[in-house]
Scaffold this motif. Structure first.
Motif, PDB file in Angstrom:
ATOM      1  N   GLN A 128       0.829  -1.191   0.000  1.00 49.95           N
ATOM      2  CA  GLN A 128       0.000   0.000   0.000  1.00 49.95           C
ATOM      3  C   GLN A 128       0.870   1.249   0.000  1.00 49.95           C
ATOM      4  O   GLN A 128       1.988   1.255   0.504  1.00 49.95           O
ATOM      5  CB  GLN A 128      -0.935   0.003   1.226  1.00 49.95           C
ATOM      6  CG  GLN A 128      -1.829  -1.211   1.328  1.00 49.95           C
ATOM      7  CD  GLN A 128      -2.779  -1.346   0.158  1.00 49.95           C
ATOM      8  OE1 GLN A 128      -3.187  -0.351  -0.433  1.00 49.95           O
ATOM      9  NE2 GLN A 128      -3.139  -2.577  -0.175  1.00 49.95           N
ATOM     10  N   ILE A 134      -0.377   9.626   6.027  1.00 49.78           N
ATOM     11  CA  ILE A 134      -1.228   8.435   5.944  1.00 49.78           C
ATOM     12  C   ILE A 134      -0.320   7.216   5.868  1.00 49.78           C
ATOM     13  O   ILE A 134       0.418   7.047   4.895  1.00 49.78           O
ATOM     14  CB  ILE A 134      -2.161   8.503   4.729  1.00 49.78           C
ATOM     15  CG1 ILE A 134      -3.070   9.725   4.824  1.00 49.78           C
ATOM     16  CG2 ILE A 134      -2.988   7.240   4.624  1.00 49.78           C
ATOM     17  CD1 ILE A 134      -3.991   9.902   3.646  1.00 49.78           C
ATOM     18  N   THR A 139      -8.719   1.473   7.446  1.00 52.82           N
ATOM     19  CA  THR A 139      -9.743   1.962   6.521  1.00 52.82           C
ATOM     20  C   THR A 139     -10.678   2.969   7.170  1.00 52.82           C
ATOM     21  O   THR A 139     -11.545   3.514   6.492  1.00 52.82           O
ATOM     22  CB  THR A 139     -10.573   0.791   5.975  1.00 52.82           C
ATOM     23  OG1 THR A 139     -11.204   0.097   7.065  1.00 52.82           O
ATOM     24  CG2 THR A 139      -9.690  -0.179   5.211  1.00 52.82           C
ATOM     25  N   TRP A 140     -10.542   3.207   8.470  1.00 50.97           N
ATOM     26  CA  TRP A 140     -11.362   4.196   9.168  1.00 50.97           C
ATOM     27  C   TRP A 140     -10.523   4.830  10.255  1.00 50.97           C
ATOM     28  O   TRP A 140      -9.758   4.155  10.947  1.00 50.97           O
ATOM     29  CB  TRP A 140     -12.592   3.541   9.784  1.00 50.97           C
ATOM     30  CG  TRP A 140     -13.396   4.465  10.655  1.00 50.97           C
ATOM     31  CD1 TRP A 140     -14.423   5.266  10.270  1.00 50.97           C
ATOM     32  CD2 TRP A 140     -13.233   4.691  12.069  1.00 50.97           C
ATOM     33  NE1 TRP A 140     -14.915   5.979  11.335  1.00 50.97           N
ATOM     34  CE2 TRP A 140     -14.211   5.647  12.459  1.00 50.97           C
ATOM     35  CE3 TRP A 140     -12.379   4.190  13.039  1.00 50.97           C
ATOM     36  CZ2 TRP A 140     -14.337   6.090  13.768  1.00 50.97           C
ATOM     37  CZ3 TRP A 140     -12.496   4.647  14.337  1.00 50.97           C
ATOM     38  CH2 TRP A 140     -13.469   5.574  14.698  1.00 50.97           C
ATOM     39  N   SER A 150      -7.802   4.729  14.829  1.00 48.47           N
ATOM     40  CA  SER A 150      -7.959   4.064  13.533  1.00 48.47           C
ATOM     41  C   SER A 150      -8.183   2.582  13.737  1.00 48.47           C
ATOM     42  O   SER A 150      -7.738   1.985  14.725  1.00 48.47           O
ATOM     43  CB  SER A 150      -6.713   4.293  12.661  1.00 48.47           C
ATOM     44  OG  SER A 150      -5.559   3.752  13.282  1.00 48.47           O
ATOM     45  N   LEU A 171      -5.728   0.830  -1.072  1.00 45.75           N
ATOM     46  CA  LEU A 171      -6.464   1.728  -0.190  1.00 45.75           C
ATOM     47  C   LEU A 171      -6.131   3.159  -0.588  1.00 45.75           C
ATOM     48  O   LEU A 171      -4.966   3.528  -0.688  1.00 45.75           O
ATOM     49  CB  LEU A 171      -6.083   1.487   1.278  1.00 45.75           C
ATOM     50  CG  LEU A 171      -6.311   0.074   1.811  1.00 45.75           C
ATOM     51  CD1 LEU A 171      -5.717  -0.046   3.205  1.00 45.75           C
ATOM     52  CD2 LEU A 171      -7.785  -0.263   1.839  1.00 45.75           C
ATOM     53  N   ARG A 172      -7.176   3.952  -0.812  1.00 41.50           N
ATOM     54  CA  ARG A 172      -6.966   5.328  -1.247  1.00 41.50           C
ATOM     55  C   ARG A 172      -7.822   6.275  -0.431  1.00 41.50           C
ATOM     56  O   ARG A 172      -8.984   5.986  -0.133  1.00 41.50           O
ATOM     57  CB  ARG A 172      -7.304   5.492  -2.735  1.00 41.50           C
ATOM     58  CG  ARG A 172      -6.296   4.855  -3.659  1.00 41.50           C
ATOM     59  CD  ARG A 172      -4.957   5.565  -3.574  1.00 41.50           C
ATOM     60  NE  ARG A 172      -3.972   4.972  -4.475  1.00 41.50           N
ATOM     61  CZ  ARG A 172      -3.116   4.030  -4.130  1.00 41.50           C
ATOM     62  NH1 ARG A 172      -3.139   3.559  -2.890  1.00 41.50           N
ATOM     63  NH2 ARG A 172      -2.252   3.543  -4.984  1.00 41.50           N
ATOM     64  N   TRP A 173      -7.230   7.403  -0.072  1.00 42.31           N
ATOM     65  CA  TRP A 173      -7.944   8.460   0.643  1.00 42.31           C
ATOM     66  C   TRP A 173      -8.508   9.425  -0.402  1.00 42.31           C
ATOM     67  O   TRP A 173      -7.763  10.067  -1.135  1.00 42.31           O
ATOM     68  CB  TRP A 173      -6.991   9.182   1.584  1.00 42.31           C
ATOM     69  CG  TRP A 173      -7.651  10.249   2.394  1.00 42.31           C
ATOM     70  CD1 TRP A 173      -7.682  11.586   2.139  1.00 42.31           C
ATOM     71  CD2 TRP A 173      -8.393  10.069   3.598  1.00 42.31           C
ATOM     72  NE1 TRP A 173      -8.392  12.256   3.097  1.00 42.31           N
ATOM     73  CE2 TRP A 173      -8.843  11.342   4.014  1.00 42.31           C
ATOM     74  CE3 TRP A 173      -8.724   8.954   4.361  1.00 42.31           C
ATOM     75  CZ2 TRP A 173      -9.597  11.525   5.156  1.00 42.31           C
ATOM     76  CZ3 TRP A 173      -9.483   9.140   5.497  1.00 42.31           C
ATOM     77  CH2 TRP A 173      -9.907  10.405   5.888  1.00 42.31           C
ATOM     78  N   ARG A 175      -9.852  12.698  -1.388  1.00 41.29           N
ATOM     79  CA  ARG A 175      -9.841  14.050  -0.844  1.00 41.29           C
ATOM     80  C   ARG A 175     -11.097  14.830  -1.213  1.00 41.29           C
ATOM     81  O   ARG A 175     -11.443  15.798  -0.543  1.00 41.29           O
ATOM     82  CB  ARG A 175      -8.607  14.797  -1.345  1.00 41.29           C
ATOM     83  CG  ARG A 175      -7.302  14.146  -0.903  1.00 41.29           C
ATOM     84  CD  ARG A 175      -6.106  14.938  -1.386  1.00 41.29           C
ATOM     85  NE  ARG A 175      -4.849  14.328  -0.948  1.00 41.29           N
ATOM     86  CZ  ARG A 175      -3.638  14.793  -1.247  1.00 41.29           C
ATOM     87  NH1 ARG A 175      -3.538  15.885  -1.984  1.00 41.29           N
ATOM     88  NH2 ARG A 175      -2.559  14.180  -0.826  1.00 41.29           N
ATOM     89  N   HIS A 181     -13.701   7.277   6.047  1.00 36.84           N
ATOM     90  CA  HIS A 181     -13.292   5.960   5.564  1.00 36.84           C
ATOM     91  C   HIS A 181     -12.372   6.122   4.352  1.00 36.84           C
ATOM     92  O   HIS A 181     -12.483   7.086   3.586  1.00 36.84           O
ATOM     93  CB  HIS A 181     -14.506   5.122   5.155  1.00 36.84           C
ATOM     94  CG  HIS A 181     -15.325   4.646   6.313  1.00 36.84           C
ATOM     95  ND1 HIS A 181     -15.280   3.358   6.783  1.00 36.84           N
ATOM     96  CD2 HIS A 181     -16.203   5.296   7.095  1.00 36.84           C
ATOM     97  CE1 HIS A 181     -16.105   3.228   7.797  1.00 36.84           C
ATOM     98  NE2 HIS A 181     -16.686   4.400   8.010  1.00 36.84           N
ATOM     99  N   ARG A 182     -11.482   5.164   4.186  1.00 34.79           N
ATOM    100  CA  ARG A 182     -10.689   5.085   2.969  1.00 34.79           C
ATOM    101  C   ARG A 182     -11.354   4.119   1.992  1.00 34.79           C
ATOM    102  O   ARG A 182     -11.956   3.126   2.392  1.00 34.79           O
ATOM    103  CB  ARG A 182      -9.270   4.609   3.273  1.00 34.79           C
ATOM    104  CG  ARG A 182      -8.380   5.701   3.812  1.00 34.79           C
ATOM    105  CD  ARG A 182      -6.910   5.433   3.534  1.00 34.79           C
ATOM    106  NE  ARG A 182      -6.368   4.338   4.312  1.00 34.79           N
ATOM    107  CZ  ARG A 182      -5.094   3.959   4.262  1.00 34.79           C
ATOM    108  NH1 ARG A 182      -4.247   4.566   3.457  1.00 34.79           N
ATOM    109  NH2 ARG A 182      -4.667   2.958   5.010  1.00 34.79           N
TER     110      ARG A 182
END
Length: 426
Positions: A128, A134, A139-140, A150, A171-173, A175, A181-182
């Protein structure tokens, strides 16, 4: 925006006005086919995904954290029970548990069910992206009292035998989304496009799967539906029944603030207009409550009407569902009186009557300072893993690592005892 247009959205029926369901958003593409989506209850959806030579049966769901029964899990089991032959199972969604460290019996049941289906998280098979802010595979996360909490409640589960069918699971944030959540983004290997062309030709030859003609004359029923749809216009937000209680004066104030904000000429009047709008909303809510009370009373007094009780209850039910429950504002005089009553209630007094009999043999309780070995045993046997740290930010894993280091030091001391070895040399 060209990146968000052309999507088809279908959603489940919400359980209530305060609880949503799940939705399936997809866009047609030549590289895959999405078929047979079906909802099981308000929180579970299933669909078939055809990607080249691979056929996946996908089940998505959301298990509420406050659900003590197995209602949603039974819906997931019912969806998995309808898995057709030749399709590989994929389970995705927000399970609201950590499969690596279950906390209670509810988490154990969900984790054991995933193990029974031989499913593992595909995010663990791929590296990842890491950044300065990050890190990790959570995921949260949420900020509480200046520190981030988290965990990993969201999963993309599949069988290990299908690992090579995925190009990446990352897994992506996001924006541009206001969420804590991611997103989990899975990329499936599509293979040769000829597979999809042969599949579509096979489907097109099935007379049971043929679609209605998009050009040419429509049947009578379809033509009437299209004409009705073209002649009916959707109501504006102000004309909707749920907004009918807002008065024209309130809408005028809202329009005034919107025009000033649009022209950039508020010049400090925004707060004053906001206070006027809030006061007008309070007045409208009071009027709505008085109107609902009058309607309920009129139906309750209309005893000659056979449905007077049912109509009155219908209005009351709709009103209480829309109203919010607020605690009454406390009065300091009553709070001071209540405090004096509590002090008088819990003050020490001489008990009345005979003392309470003791039917057990008295025994001594060891109230001494615990020894080092007792502390080590308590840490190894009774300390809960997988819990968030408190104000000190010290977790159980930190204490266990510290204990393991102490054990290694004790073993080294016993090993080199009497051999003349110290920190500086021989």
């Amino acid at each position: 925006c060209k990146f968000f247009s052309g999507f088809s959205v279908t959603c489940s029926a919400a359980a209530s006005a305060h609880r949503g369901g799940v939705a399936l958003c997809y866009r047609d593409n030549v590289g895959y086919e999405l078929e047979e989506h079906k909802f099981y209850g308000p929180n579970v959806v299933s669909f078939r995904l055809i990607v080249g030579p691979m056929k996946f049966y996908c089940v998505g769901g959301y298990i509420p954290p406050s659900e003590e029964s197995e209602e949603t899990l039974n819906h997931v089991r019912g969806a998995v029970a309808h898995q057709p032959g030749g399709f590989e199972l994929i389970l995705m969604g927000d399970l609201n548990i950590n499969l690596d460290t279950p906390r209670d019996s509810r988490d154990d049941i969900i984790a054991e069910q995933c193990d029974a289906w031989d499913l593992t998280c595909m995010t663990t098979h791929f590296s990842q992206r890491r950044s300065r802010l990050i890190k990790g595979r959570w995921t949260w996360r949420q900020e509480r009292r200046g520190r981030w909490i988290s965990t990993k409640p969201d999963y993309f589960l599949a069988r290990n035998s299908n690992r090579k069918r995925f190009r990446n699971v990352k897994l992506r944030w996001l924006r541009h989304h206001a969420t804590d959540h991611r997103a989990i983004i899975a990329t499936v290997r599509a293979g040769n496009r000829g597979w999809m062309n042969r599949y579509r030709r096979k489907v097109g030859g099935n007379p049971l799967l043929c679609q209605l003609p998009k050009v040419g004359p429509l049947p009578v029923g379809e033509g009437m539906v299209e004409e009705l749809r073209a002649n009916i216009s959707a109501p504006t937000p102000r004309e909707r029944p749920q907004n009918s209680w807002i008065s024209a004066e309130t809408w005028a104030l809202v329009d005034k603030r919107a025009s000033l904000r649009r022209n950039g000429s508020q010049q400090g009047n925004g707060h004053a207009l906001g206070r006027q709008i809030n006061a007008s909303f309070c007045k409208d809510r009071k009027t709505r409550a008085e109107t609902a009370a009058k309607n309920i009373e009129s139906w309750l007094n209309a005893k000659e009407h056979p449905e007077h009780l049912r109509e009155g209850w219908k209005i009351a039910k709709c009103w209480y569902r829309a109203a919010s429950e607020r605690a009454a504002k406390p009065c300091y005089v009553s709070m001071e009186k209540q405090t004096d009553e509590r002090v008088e209630l819990y003050e020490e007094r001489t008990p009345d009557g005979d003392p309470i009999p003791i039917n057990v043999e008295p025994f001594d309780i060891n109230d001494e300072t615990p020894t080092d070995m007792e502390l080590r045993r308590i840490v190894r046997e009774r300390l809960k893993r997988g819990r968030a740290g408190g104000a000190s930010q010290i977790r159980a894993e930190h204490i266990l690592d510290w204990l393991a280091g102490m054990k290694l030091e004790d073993e080294d001391d016993e090993k080199y005892a009497g051999k003349g070895i110290s920190g500086g040399g021989l």
